[in-house]
Design an enzyme around this catalytic site. Structure first.
Site, PDB file in Angstrom:
ATOM      1  N   ARG A 223     127.440  55.071   5.890  1.00 53.94           N
ATOM      2  CA  ARG A 223     127.947  55.919   6.979  1.00 53.94           C
ATOM      3  C   ARG A 223     129.072  56.794   6.430  1.00 53.94           C
ATOM      4  NH1 ARG A 223     130.789  53.367   9.994  1.00 53.94           N
ATOM      5  NH2 ARG A 223     130.561  51.249   9.234  1.00 53.94           N
TER       6      ARG A 223
ATOM      7  N   TYR B 115     120.218  58.348   5.462  1.00 61.50           N
ATOM      8  CA  TYR B 115     120.598  56.941   5.269  1.00 61.50           C
ATOM      9  C   TYR B 115     120.944  56.236   6.580  1.00 61.50           C
ATOM     10  CZ  TYR B 115     122.814  52.653   4.021  1.00 61.50           C
ATOM     11  OH  TYR B 115     123.091  51.320   3.933  1.00 61.50           O
TER      12      TYR B 115
ATOM     13  N   LYS C 294     123.949  52.987  15.667  1.00 64.56           N
ATOM     14  CA  LYS C 294     125.373  53.217  15.921  1.00 64.56           C
ATOM     15  C   LYS C 294     125.602  54.426  16.841  1.00 64.56           C
ATOM     16  CE  LYS C 294     126.372  49.590  13.935  1.00 64.56           C
ATOM     17  NZ  LYS C 294     126.764  49.163  12.637  1.00 64.56           N
TER      18      LYS C 294
ATOM     19  N   HIS D 146     130.129  46.100  19.130  1.00 61.21           N
ATOM     20  CA  HIS D 146     129.651  45.836  17.755  1.00 61.21           C
ATOM     21  C   HIS D 146     129.670  44.325  17.533  1.00 61.21           C
ATOM     22  CE1 HIS D 146     130.177  46.898  13.164  1.00 61.21           C
ATOM     23  NE2 HIS D 146     128.922  46.705  13.477  1.00 61.21           N
TER      24      HIS D 146
ATOM     25  N   SER E 171     132.032  46.160   9.963  1.00 63.59           N
ATOM     26  CA  SER E 171     130.861  46.280   9.107  1.00 63.59           C
ATOM     27  C   SER E 171     131.039  45.468   7.829  1.00 63.59           C
ATOM     28  CB  SER E 171     130.634  47.746   8.746  1.00 63.59           C
ATOM     29  OG  SER E 171     130.448  48.481   9.929  1.00 63.59           O
ATOM     30  N   ALA E 172     129.978  44.770   7.443  1.00 65.27           N
ATOM     31  CA  ALA E 172     129.968  43.937   6.224  1.00 65.27           C
ATOM     32  C   ALA E 172     131.060  42.866   6.237  1.00 65.27           C
ATOM     33  CB  ALA E 172     130.053  44.799   4.963  1.00 65.27           C
ATOM     34  N   CYS E 173     131.325  42.313   7.410  1.00 66.48           N
ATOM     35  CA  CYS E 173     132.305  41.223   7.514  1.00 66.48           C
ATOM     36  C   CYS E 173     131.701  39.948   8.090  1.00 66.48           C
ATOM     37  CB  CYS E 173     133.505  41.671   8.335  1.00 66.48           C
ATOM     38  SG  CYS E 173     134.517  42.855   7.445  1.00 66.48           S
ATOM     39  N   GLY E 174     130.368  39.834   8.103  1.00 65.04           N
ATOM     40  CA  GLY E 174     129.775  38.537   8.361  1.00 65.04           C
ATOM     41  C   GLY E 174     129.008  38.354   9.664  1.00 65.04           C
TER      42      GLY E 174
ATOM     43  N   ASP F 167     124.113  42.635  15.401  1.00 65.49           N
ATOM     44  CA  ASP F 167     124.971  43.814  15.192  1.00 65.49           C
ATOM     45  C   ASP F 167     125.504  44.448  16.479  1.00 65.49           C
ATOM     46  OD1 ASP F 167     126.062  45.509  13.057  1.00 65.49           O
ATOM     47  OD2 ASP F 167     124.869  47.113  13.936  1.00 65.49           O
TER      48      ASP F 167
ATOM     49  N   ARG G  12     120.441  47.591   1.691  1.00 65.55           N
ATOM     50  CA  ARG G  12     120.095  46.925   2.964  1.00 65.55           C
ATOM     51  C   ARG G  12     118.619  46.574   3.037  1.00 65.55           C
ATOM     52  NH1 ARG G  12     124.313  46.794   7.257  1.00 65.55           N
ATOM     53  NH2 ARG G  12     126.119  47.606   6.156  1.00 65.55           N
TER      54      ARG G  12
ATOM     55  N   ARG H  71     138.383  40.735   7.963  1.00 66.26           N
ATOM     56  CA  ARG H  71     138.490  40.327   6.564  1.00 66.26           C
ATOM     57  C   ARG H  71     139.957  40.426   6.208  1.00 66.26           C
ATOM     58  NH1 ARG H  71     134.632  40.466   2.150  1.00 66.26           N
ATOM     59  NH2 ARG H  71     132.865  40.855   3.516  1.00 66.26           N
TER      60      ARG H  71
ATOM     61  N   GLY I 140     127.352  28.557   6.491  1.00 65.85           N
ATOM     62  CA  GLY I 140     126.924  27.466   7.371  1.00 65.85           C
ATOM     63  C   GLY I 140     128.091  26.617   7.858  1.00 65.85           C
TER      64      GLY I 140
HETATM   65  P1  GTP Z   1     127.031  45.139   9.011  1.00 66.54           P
HETATM   66  O1  GTP Z   1     125.556  45.035   8.963  1.00 66.54           O
HETATM   67  O2  GTP Z   1     127.567  46.184   8.057  1.00 66.54           O
HETATM   68  O3  GTP Z   1     127.574  45.341  10.371  1.00 66.54           O
HETATM   69  O4  GTP Z   1     127.640  43.762   8.349  1.00 66.54           O
HETATM   70  P2  GTP Z   1     127.755  42.280   8.929  1.00 66.54           P
HETATM   71  O5  GTP Z   1     128.981  42.154   9.757  1.00 66.54           O
HETATM   72  O6  GTP Z   1     126.479  41.854   9.533  1.00 66.54           O
HETATM   73  O7  GTP Z   1     128.044  41.440   7.578  1.00 66.54           O
HETATM   74  P3  GTP Z   1     127.094  40.428   6.770  1.00 66.54           P
HETATM   75  O8  GTP Z   1     126.797  39.187   7.530  1.00 66.54           O
HETATM   76  O9  GTP Z   1     125.936  41.188   6.247  1.00 66.54           O
HETATM   77  O10 GTP Z   1     128.049  40.028   5.572  1.00 66.54           O
HETATM   78  C1  GTP Z   1     128.634  40.982   4.718  1.00 66.54           C
HETATM   79  C2  GTP Z   1     129.146  40.353   3.464  1.00 66.54           C
HETATM   80  O11 GTP Z   1     130.089  39.318   3.769  1.00 66.54           O
HETATM   81  C3  GTP Z   1     128.061  39.704   2.628  1.00 66.54           C
HETATM   82  O12 GTP Z   1     128.279  39.990   1.263  1.00 66.54           O
HETATM   83  C4  GTP Z   1     128.215  38.230   2.897  1.00 66.54           C
HETATM   84  O13 GTP Z   1     127.787  37.449   1.829  1.00 66.54           O
HETATM   85  C5  GTP Z   1     129.721  38.094   3.162  1.00 66.54           C
HETATM   86  N1  GTP Z   1     129.997  36.976   4.107  1.00 66.54           N
HETATM   87  C6  GTP Z   1     129.417  36.760   5.310  1.00 66.54           C
HETATM   88  N2  GTP Z   1     129.880  35.632   5.903  1.00 66.54           N
HETATM   89  C7  GTP Z   1     130.800  35.121   5.057  1.00 66.54           C
HETATM   90  C8  GTP Z   1     131.633  33.970   5.099  1.00 66.54           C
HETATM   91  O14 GTP Z   1     131.628  33.179   6.045  1.00 66.54           O
HETATM   92  N3  GTP Z   1     132.470  33.777   4.032  1.00 66.54           N
HETATM   93  C9  GTP Z   1     132.496  34.648   2.968  1.00 66.54           C
HETATM   94  N4  GTP Z   1     133.343  34.376   1.970  1.00 66.54           N
HETATM   95  N5  GTP Z   1     131.711  35.734   2.895  1.00 66.54           N
HETATM   96  C10 GTP Z   1     130.882  35.980   3.913  1.00 66.54           C
HETATM   97  C1  SPV Z   2     127.439  48.982   9.935  1.00 70.73           C
HETATM   98  O1  SPV Z   2     127.944  49.733   9.079  1.00 70.73           O
HETATM   99  O2  SPV Z   2     128.142  48.370  10.794  1.00 70.73           O
HETATM  100  C2  SPV Z   2     125.990  48.735   9.920  1.00 70.73           C
HETATM  101  C3  SPV Z   2     125.159  49.546   9.028  1.00 70.73           C
HETATM  102  O3  SPV Z   2     125.513  47.904  10.678  1.00 70.73           O
HETATM  103  S1  SPV Z   2     124.845  51.140   9.662  1.00 70.73           S
HETATM  104  O4  SPV Z   2     123.643  51.080  10.463  1.00 70.73           O
HETATM  105  O5  SPV Z   2     124.669  52.024   8.508  1.00 70.73           O
HETATM  106  O6  SPV Z   2     125.956  51.563  10.485  1.00 70.73           O
HETATM  107 MN    MN Z   3     127.196  46.787  11.847  1.00 71.89          MN
END
Ligand code: GTP
Ligand code: SPV
Ligand code: MN
Length: 603
Positions: free
Chosen positions: A71, A199, A208, A228, A250-253, A279, A378, A409, A503
């Protein structure tokens, strides 16, 4: 041939074609035959690479341009007539200027190409929650991804009927020129325009752009919420089920928590976790005075790196058929995919995400430029593939929420988990979120920034009004969910994650759900209720923070500690954000919570 008699749809398609001047228009009816033909065509043109049909049936790899991998927040605009309606944390452009600019860019851009018309629904067609969109696009990749991520095809046009309204989405790939890339939202016109990207979040306009930015505006106007958030269900040994929604940036789990597999001894006792969504959540007040949530999507657009059979078995299983991979590595020995963290062994022969041979001998975990897969690579996988998909996934009325969880995070300061005192304080906790930036958006990663409710890049209007909407919603909910905050990402001095995560987050979920039932105590601190260390189940926990340093209850105590000095600084910083950025539209209830936090920290 047009698939509808709806004049509004017909004129939107006609206007779009007049502008972009495609050679051909194809209406997407959603049939398997049509989708299969498009896949074949994309493979022929090189847009998709067909993967091993035995090992990964009906799966494909797609590579984007190297300058189009995430994004782009600074090119994403909320275009309202009045600038202040977009608020201080959105990029704003005058609608007239934005239409002119993007129309100029898109004019004639589909010459020699086909324009696909995608009718799609966010939410189960026929549900009160569902809303219809029409996206026109010149990209087969977009059509095929929308086919996984949404309910799409003729049934959506039928649901719209003769004169139903819809969200207009116009996407043109143009030259993928990052200087001319714009993702424009016109909430006053229910319109989205996206140019010069191909993308994910920039172009799958149902996600989004519609389901958060436009939908949050609709929710504010109509009295519901677009968030979100993942949604998960926990089954208890006695068969009872409880649902939780959680907002992490985003990308925080989110995907990981949504599909978690509880530790063995929980499974033995009869606990289970089911995924409703990973999501986005659309949330309304039900007749029973509780909050009810649906996942408006139909698939997962999940982060690949780090996903493996141990960290997220269910996500990995979801990608074993009918999946499109974007910007991961291609293992040429067996035509499967690979990314960092999938397996311990590195593939011997692989092509990296840019299409070049990958030299595994040069791979250095700490240097992203040596990775075979892009950090924001992805998978687009159908929700129905997920082994733990909830039986309520297609429910028309959604699921009732017992708890809402915020989380970011944070290397320090924020404890593993704490509970807010009440709804308004919970809204305050959400408003106070900050998190380190990730590869999900272009720009620097690891930079701490404010991200209220994990919605910073996704609120379609003024952030102060958004927080006010949360406060107003609270007044309408007779039985509100309890609100918590978690942090899976606390680090020690050497930068190791202190909490096992994944887990094992079930151990925290259990405490949260017991708090909802009132069956476990807590300690009241300056920031809210924190677990007593003995109340978090650590049995059979097997985690080493670093080599030879197993996680102990003392480590748990450390990550549950609320350091008043650090929180006094946090409060001061937050006051600066409220005063300096959000300014006068902060609800008074949140000011009161901030004053109380300051007073608590100075006690
Ligand atoms: P978007 O799709 O971008 O919205 O991301 P998301 O919030 O769904 O994040 P996702 O679950 O894909 O995790 C993103 C990253 O964080 C990955 O590299 C995971 O391995 C890592 N991650 C997820 N959960 C944990 C956790 O509990 N502990 C740690 N250390 N890392 C985690
Ligand atoms: C995010 O960035 O929170 C995502 C991926 O879930 S995207 O669809 O590119 O926004
Ligand atoms: Mn997301």
């Amino acid at each position: 041939m047009a698939l509808t008699g709806n004049k509004k749809v017909l004129s939107f398609v006609e206007e779009s074609a007049e502008l972009a001047q495609p050679d051909k228009i194809i209406w997407i009816d959603g049939s398997k035959a049509q989708i299969d033909a498009l896949k074949e065509q994309a493979v022929k043109s090189g847009e998709l690479i067909k993967l091993n049909e035995k090992l990964l049936p009906d799966c494909y790899l797609h590579r984007t341009k190297v300058n189009d991998v995430a994004r782009v927040e600074d090119r994403t605009f909320i275009c309202t007539k009045k600038r202040e309606d977009a608020g201080p944390i959105n990029y704003w452009m005058d609608p007239k200027q934005a239409y002119e600019l993007t129309r100029e860019i898109a004019r004639g851009s589909m010459k020699g190409k086909t324009m696909y018309v995608i009718p799609y629904s966010m939410g189960v067609v026929g549900s009160d929650f569902a809303k219809i969109g029409i996206e026109v696009t010149d990209s087969i990749y977009v059509v095929l991804n929308m086919n996984i991520m949404t309910r799409m095809g003729k049934k959506c046009l039928d649901a719209l009927g003769k004169d139903g309204d819809f969200i207009k989405g116009f996407h043109a790939s143009c030259d993928i020129d990052p200087e001319k890339r714009y993702i424009m939202h016109f909430p006053e016109d229910n319109t989205i325009i996206s140019v010069n990207s191909a993308y994910g979040g920039n172009v799958l306009l149902g996600k989004k752009c519609f389901a958060l930015r436009i939908a949050s505006w609709l929710g504010k106007t109509e009295g519901w919420m677009a968030e979100h958030m993942l949604i998960l269900g926990v089954t208890f040994p006695d068969g009872q089920k409880k649902y939780v929604a959680a907002a992490f940036p985003s990308a925080c789990g989110k995907t990981n928590l949504a599909m978690l597999i509880p530790p063995k001894h929980y499974l033995k006792k009869g606990y289970n976790v089911e995924c409703v969504g990973d999501d986005i959540a659309w949330i309304r007040v039900g007749e029973d005075g509780r909050l009810w949530a649906v996942n408006p999507e139909n698939g997962f657009f999940g982060v690949a790196p780090g996903t493996n059979a141990h960290s997220n078995f269910n996500a990995l299983e979801s990608t074993k058929k009918g999946t499109i991979f974007t910007n991961v590595a291609l293992n040429t020995d067996d035509m499967t995919v690979w990314w960092e963290g999938l397996t311990k062994e590195l593939p011997e022969h692989a092509i990296d995400w840019t299409g070049k041979p990958w030299d595994r001998t040069k791979f250095d975990k700490k240097d992203k430029s040596t990775c075979s897969a892009h950090p924001n690579s992805r998978f687009t996988a159908p929700a129905e593939n997920c082994p733990c998909i909830s039986p309520e996934f297609n429910s028309l009325k959604g699921v009732p929420l017992s708890a809402i969880i915020f989380g970011g995070r944070r290397a320090s300061t924020t404890p593993l988990v704490y509970q807010s005192r009440d709804w308004n304080h919970g809204v305050f906790v959400g408003s106070a979120m900050s998190s380190e930036t990730t590869a999900a958006a272009a720009g620097a990663t690891g930079v701490l920034r404010h991200d209220p409710m994990a919605m910073k890049p996704f609120i379609g209007y003024h952030v102060g009004d958004y927080l006010g909407h949360w406060i107003e919603m609270g007044k309408k909910i007779k039985n509100p969910p309890k609100i918590f905050n978690v942090n899976w990402f606390r680090q020690d001095e050497d930068g190791n994650f202190m909490w096992p995560g994944f887990g094992d987050n079930m151990r925290v979920l259990e405490w949260i759900l017991k708090r909802c039932d009132g069956t476990v105590g807590a300690e009241e601190t300056a920031i809210g209720f924190v677990p007593r260390a003995e109340d978090i189940d650590l049995s059979e926990l097997d985690y080493e923070i670093a080599d030879g340093r197993p996680f102990t209850r003392d480590d748990l105590k450390t990550i549950l500690t609320v350091d008043k000095e650090k929180w006094a600084k946090e409060a001061e910083e937050l006051e600066g954000y409220y005063k300096g950025t959000i300014k006068d539209r902060i609800p008074k209830e949140l000011w009161a919570c901030l004053e109380k936090l300051k007073a608590n920290c100075n006690k």
